[in-house]
Design a protein around this motif. Structure first.
Motif, PDB file in Angstrom:
ATOM      1  N   LYS A   1      29.987  -4.258 108.870  1.00 34.35           N
ATOM      2  CA  LYS A   1      28.908  -4.738 108.053  1.00 34.35           C
ATOM      3  C   LYS A   1      28.388  -3.446 107.142  1.00 34.35           C
ATOM      4  CE  LYS A   1      24.017  -6.104 108.850  1.00 34.35           C
ATOM      5  NZ  LYS A   1      23.129  -6.525 109.715  1.00 34.35           N
ATOM      6  N   SER A   2      27.876  -3.925 106.125  1.00 30.40           N
ATOM      7  CA  SER A   2      27.628  -2.475 105.105  1.00 30.40           C
ATOM      8  C   SER A   2      26.595  -2.074 105.525  1.00 30.40           C
ATOM      9  CB  SER A   2      27.175  -3.190 103.762  1.00 30.40           C
ATOM     10  OG  SER A   2      28.074  -3.883 103.234  1.00 30.40           O
ATOM     11  N   ASN A   3      26.411  -0.637 105.269  1.00 35.41           N
ATOM     12  CA  ASN A   3      25.551   0.435 105.683  1.00 35.41           C
ATOM     13  C   ASN A   3      24.044   0.036 105.070  1.00 35.41           C
ATOM     14  OD1 ASN A   3      24.128   3.187 105.508  1.00 35.41           O
ATOM     15  ND2 ASN A   3      25.688   3.739 106.999  1.00 35.41           N
ATOM     16  N   ILE A   4      23.076   0.416 105.818  1.00 32.89           N
ATOM     17  CA  ILE A   4      21.876   0.237 105.344  1.00 32.89           C
ATOM     18  C   ILE A   4      21.446   1.242 104.003  1.00 32.89           C
ATOM     19  CG2 ILE A   4      20.513   1.961 106.733  1.00 32.89           C
ATOM     20  CD1 ILE A   4      19.248  -1.439 105.764  1.00 32.89           C
ATOM     21  N   PHE A   5      22.349   2.283 103.923  1.00 31.02           N
ATOM     22  CA  PHE A   5      22.113   3.124 102.963  1.00 31.02           C
ATOM     23  C   PHE A   5      22.498   2.263 101.617  1.00 31.02           C
ATOM     24  CE2 PHE A   5      24.130   5.857  99.571  1.00 31.02           C
ATOM     25  CZ  PHE A   5      23.029   7.126  99.507  1.00 31.02           C
ATOM     26  N   ALA A   6      23.882   1.807 101.634  1.00 38.13           N
ATOM     27  CA  ALA A   6      24.371   0.832 100.347  1.00 38.13           C
ATOM     28  C   ALA A   6      23.381  -0.074 100.072  1.00 38.13           C
ATOM     29  CB  ALA A   6      25.679   0.291 100.861  1.00 38.13           C
TER      30      ALA A   6
ATOM     31  N   SER B   1      19.687  -1.796  96.200  1.00 42.11           N
ATOM     32  CA  SER B   1      18.478  -2.625  95.933  1.00 42.11           C
ATOM     33  C   SER B   1      17.632  -1.857  94.717  1.00 42.11           C
ATOM     34  CB  SER B   1      17.708  -2.959  97.011  1.00 42.11           C
ATOM     35  OG  SER B   1      16.868  -1.740  97.491  1.00 42.11           O
ATOM     36  N   LYS B   2      17.818  -0.491  94.693  1.00 39.90           N
ATOM     37  CA  LYS B   2      17.118   0.254  93.856  1.00 39.90           C
ATOM     38  C   LYS B   2      17.650   0.098  92.475  1.00 39.90           C
ATOM     39  CE  LYS B   2      15.477   3.924  97.165  1.00 39.90           C
ATOM     40  NZ  LYS B   2      15.800   5.329  97.479  1.00 39.90           N
ATOM     41  N   LEU B   3      18.996   0.246  92.478  1.00 36.95           N
ATOM     42  CA  LEU B   3      20.034   0.032  91.379  1.00 36.95           C
ATOM     43  C   LEU B   3      19.631  -1.436  90.552  1.00 36.95           C
ATOM     44  CD1 LEU B   3      21.972   0.702  89.331  1.00 36.95           C
ATOM     45  CD2 LEU B   3      23.838  -0.018  91.021  1.00 36.95           C
ATOM     46  N   ALA B   4      19.693  -2.387  91.571  1.00 35.69           N
ATOM     47  CA  ALA B   4      19.330  -3.836  90.848  1.00 35.69           C
ATOM     48  C   ALA B   4      17.920  -3.875  90.328  1.00 35.69           C
ATOM     49  CB  ALA B   4      19.723  -4.884  92.197  1.00 35.69           C
ATOM     50  N   ASP B   5      16.917  -3.351  91.084  1.00 32.52           N
ATOM     51  CA  ASP B   5      15.699  -3.486  90.641  1.00 32.52           C
ATOM     52  C   ASP B   5      15.379  -2.653  89.319  1.00 32.52           C
ATOM     53  OD1 ASP B   5      14.707  -4.887  92.796  1.00 32.52           O
ATOM     54  OD2 ASP B   5      13.873  -2.973  93.720  1.00 32.52           O
ATOM     55  N   GLY B   6      16.074  -1.412  89.350  1.00 34.37           N
ATOM     56  CA  GLY B   6      16.359  -0.735  87.858  1.00 34.37           C
ATOM     57  C   GLY B   6      16.712  -1.625  86.695  1.00 34.37           C
ATOM     58  N   LEU B   7      17.652  -2.324  86.988  1.00 34.22           N
ATOM     59  CA  LEU B   7      18.499  -2.906  85.894  1.00 34.22           C
ATOM     60  C   LEU B   7      17.548  -4.105  85.564  1.00 34.22           C
ATOM     61  CD1 LEU B   7      22.198  -3.034  87.398  1.00 34.22           C
ATOM     62  CD2 LEU B   7      20.951  -1.606  85.604  1.00 34.22           C
ATOM     63  N   ARG B   8      16.629  -4.455  86.350  1.00 35.63           N
ATOM     64  CA  ARG B   8      15.825  -5.576  85.982  1.00 35.63           C
ATOM     65  C   ARG B   8      14.213  -5.064  85.459  1.00 35.63           C
ATOM     66  NH1 ARG B   8      16.787  -7.465  91.538  1.00 35.63           N
ATOM     67  NH2 ARG B   8      18.683  -8.938  91.495  1.00 35.63           N
ATOM     68  N   ALA B   9      14.164  -3.942  85.221  1.00 39.09           N
ATOM     69  CA  ALA B   9      13.069  -3.029  85.015  1.00 39.09           C
ATOM     70  C   ALA B   9      12.596  -3.665  83.445  1.00 39.09           C
ATOM     71  CB  ALA B   9      12.875  -1.749  85.231  1.00 39.09           C
ATOM     72  N   PRO B  10      11.273  -3.939  83.040  1.00 40.87           N
ATOM     73  CA  PRO B  10      11.100  -4.013  81.794  1.00 40.87           C
ATOM     74  C   PRO B  10      10.906  -3.126  80.776  1.00 40.87           C
ATOM     75  CG  PRO B  10       9.185  -4.565  83.085  1.00 40.87           C
ATOM     76  CD  PRO B  10      10.342  -4.026  84.034  1.00 40.87           C
ATOM     77  N   GLU B  11      10.972  -1.708  81.367  1.00 41.32           N
ATOM     78  CA  GLU B  11      10.837  -0.525  80.635  1.00 41.32           C
ATOM     79  C   GLU B  11      12.023  -0.459  79.159  1.00 41.32           C
ATOM     80  OE1 GLU B  11      11.414   0.531  84.122  1.00 41.32           O
ATOM     81  OE2 GLU B  11       9.535  -0.371  84.074  1.00 41.32           O
TER      82      GLU B  11
ATOM     83  N   GLU C   1      20.644   0.401  77.730  1.00 41.52           N
ATOM     84  CA  GLU C   1      19.612   1.245  78.238  1.00 41.52           C
ATOM     85  C   GLU C   1      19.450   1.124  79.646  1.00 41.52           C
ATOM     86  OE1 GLU C   1      18.818   3.608  76.156  1.00 41.52           O
ATOM     87  OE2 GLU C   1      20.310   2.857  74.817  1.00 41.52           O
ATOM     88  N   GLN C   2      19.212   0.009  80.125  1.00 48.35           N
ATOM     89  CA  GLN C   2      19.135  -0.213  81.725  1.00 48.35           C
ATOM     90  C   GLN C   2      20.124   0.619  82.404  1.00 48.35           C
ATOM     91  OE1 GLN C   2      18.756  -4.474  81.323  1.00 48.35           O
ATOM     92  NE2 GLN C   2      17.017  -4.468  82.183  1.00 48.35           N
ATOM     93  N   LEU C   3      21.434   0.351  81.992  1.00 48.61           N
ATOM     94  CA  LEU C   3      22.337   1.061  82.760  1.00 48.61           C
ATOM     95  C   LEU C   3      22.755   2.524  82.819  1.00 48.61           C
ATOM     96  CD1 LEU C   3      25.346  -1.462  81.794  1.00 48.61           C
ATOM     97  CD2 LEU C   3      24.468  -0.885  84.156  1.00 48.61           C
ATOM     98  N   LYS C   4      22.269   3.104  81.705  1.00 50.30           N
ATOM     99  CA  LYS C   4      21.978   4.541  81.152  1.00 50.30           C
ATOM    100  C   LYS C   4      21.016   5.346  82.170  1.00 50.30           C
ATOM    101  CE  LYS C   4      22.063   4.991  76.852  1.00 50.30           C
ATOM    102  NZ  LYS C   4      22.240   5.467  75.354  1.00 50.30           N
ATOM    103  N   SER C   5      19.964   4.338  82.245  1.00 48.09           N
ATOM    104  CA  SER C   5      18.812   4.794  83.116  1.00 48.09           C
ATOM    105  C   SER C   5      19.105   4.980  84.567  1.00 48.09           C
ATOM    106  CB  SER C   5      17.437   4.319  82.558  1.00 48.09           C
ATOM    107  OG  SER C   5      17.302   3.048  83.180  1.00 48.09           O
TER     108      SER C   5
ATOM    109  N   VAL D   1      26.694  -6.131  89.016  1.00 48.48           N
ATOM    110  CA  VAL D   1      25.919  -5.596  90.083  1.00 48.48           C
ATOM    111  C   VAL D   1      25.038  -6.478  90.755  1.00 48.48           C
ATOM    112  CG1 VAL D   1      24.254  -3.627  90.179  1.00 48.48           C
ATOM    113  CG2 VAL D   1      26.080  -3.324  88.736  1.00 48.48           C
ATOM    114  N   ASN D   2      24.228  -7.366  90.025  1.00 48.98           N
ATOM    115  CA  ASN D   2      23.419  -7.937  90.640  1.00 48.98           C
ATOM    116  C   ASN D   2      23.925  -9.167  91.714  1.00 48.98           C
ATOM    117  OD1 ASN D   2      20.893  -7.011  89.742  1.00 48.98           O
ATOM    118  ND2 ASN D   2      21.245  -8.107  87.657  1.00 48.98           N
ATOM    119  N   ALA D   3      24.959  -9.613  91.173  1.00 45.93           N
ATOM    120  CA  ALA D   3      25.750 -10.441  92.136  1.00 45.93           C
ATOM    121  C   ALA D   3      26.121  -9.931  93.416  1.00 45.93           C
ATOM    122  CB  ALA D   3      27.103 -11.092  91.443  1.00 45.93           C
ATOM    123  N   LEU D   4      26.666  -8.764  93.304  1.00 50.85           N
ATOM    124  CA  LEU D   4      26.990  -7.888  94.521  1.00 50.85           C
ATOM    125  C   LEU D   4      25.742  -7.572  95.481  1.00 50.85           C
ATOM    126  CD1 LEU D   4      29.029  -6.281  96.171  1.00 50.85           C
ATOM    127  CD2 LEU D   4      28.784  -4.163  94.818  1.00 50.85           C
TER     128      LEU D   4
END
Length: 111
Positions: free
Chosen positions: A3-8, A13-23, A30-34, A99-102
């Motif tokens: 099974k995947s490690n909790i770290f992954a 989840s932080k990466l996916a949340d950041g890619l959904r961020a409205p900033e 811009e989302q990917l670069k940030s 990334v979101n699908a993964l």
């Protein structure tokens, strides 16, 4: 099956949340670069056998151009940032979707 490690899970989840961020105004590039650092800190070894290939494929795509060097040969932009900078918005959108699908598949491993 490994099974995947909790770290992954936590970091993706932080990466996916950041890619959904409205900033960034919904601009995939811009989302990917940030969020580019996550592509360097989430090691494929933390993923299950089922998901490791997908993450490695994403990483290969995000680092394909390599680092950008100045005239003296010094790195001015790492491989991820340089590659994302040279991608079209539609390529960036596809990468965000991958990334979101993964992340959705990874989340199912922990449910």
């Amino acid at each position: 099956m490994k099974k995947s490690n909790i770290f992954a899970y936590i970091e993706l989840s932080k990466l996916a949340d950041g890619l959904r961020a409205p900033e960034s105004g919904g601009k995939p590039k811009e989302q990917l670069k940030s969020q580019a650092a996550y592509f360097n800190i989430i090691d494929p070894k933390y993923f299950s056998d089922e998901l490791v290939g997908e993450w490695e494929n994403i990483l290969g795509h995000t680092k394909k151009l390599g680092a950008k060097l100045n005239a003296e040969g010094r790195v001015v932009s790492n491989a991820v940032t340089n590659t994302i900078e040279n991608m079209t918005e539609s390529e960036c959108r596809v990468l965000v979707d991958r990334v979101n699908a993964l992340y959705d598949k990874l989340k199912k491993e922990f449910e």
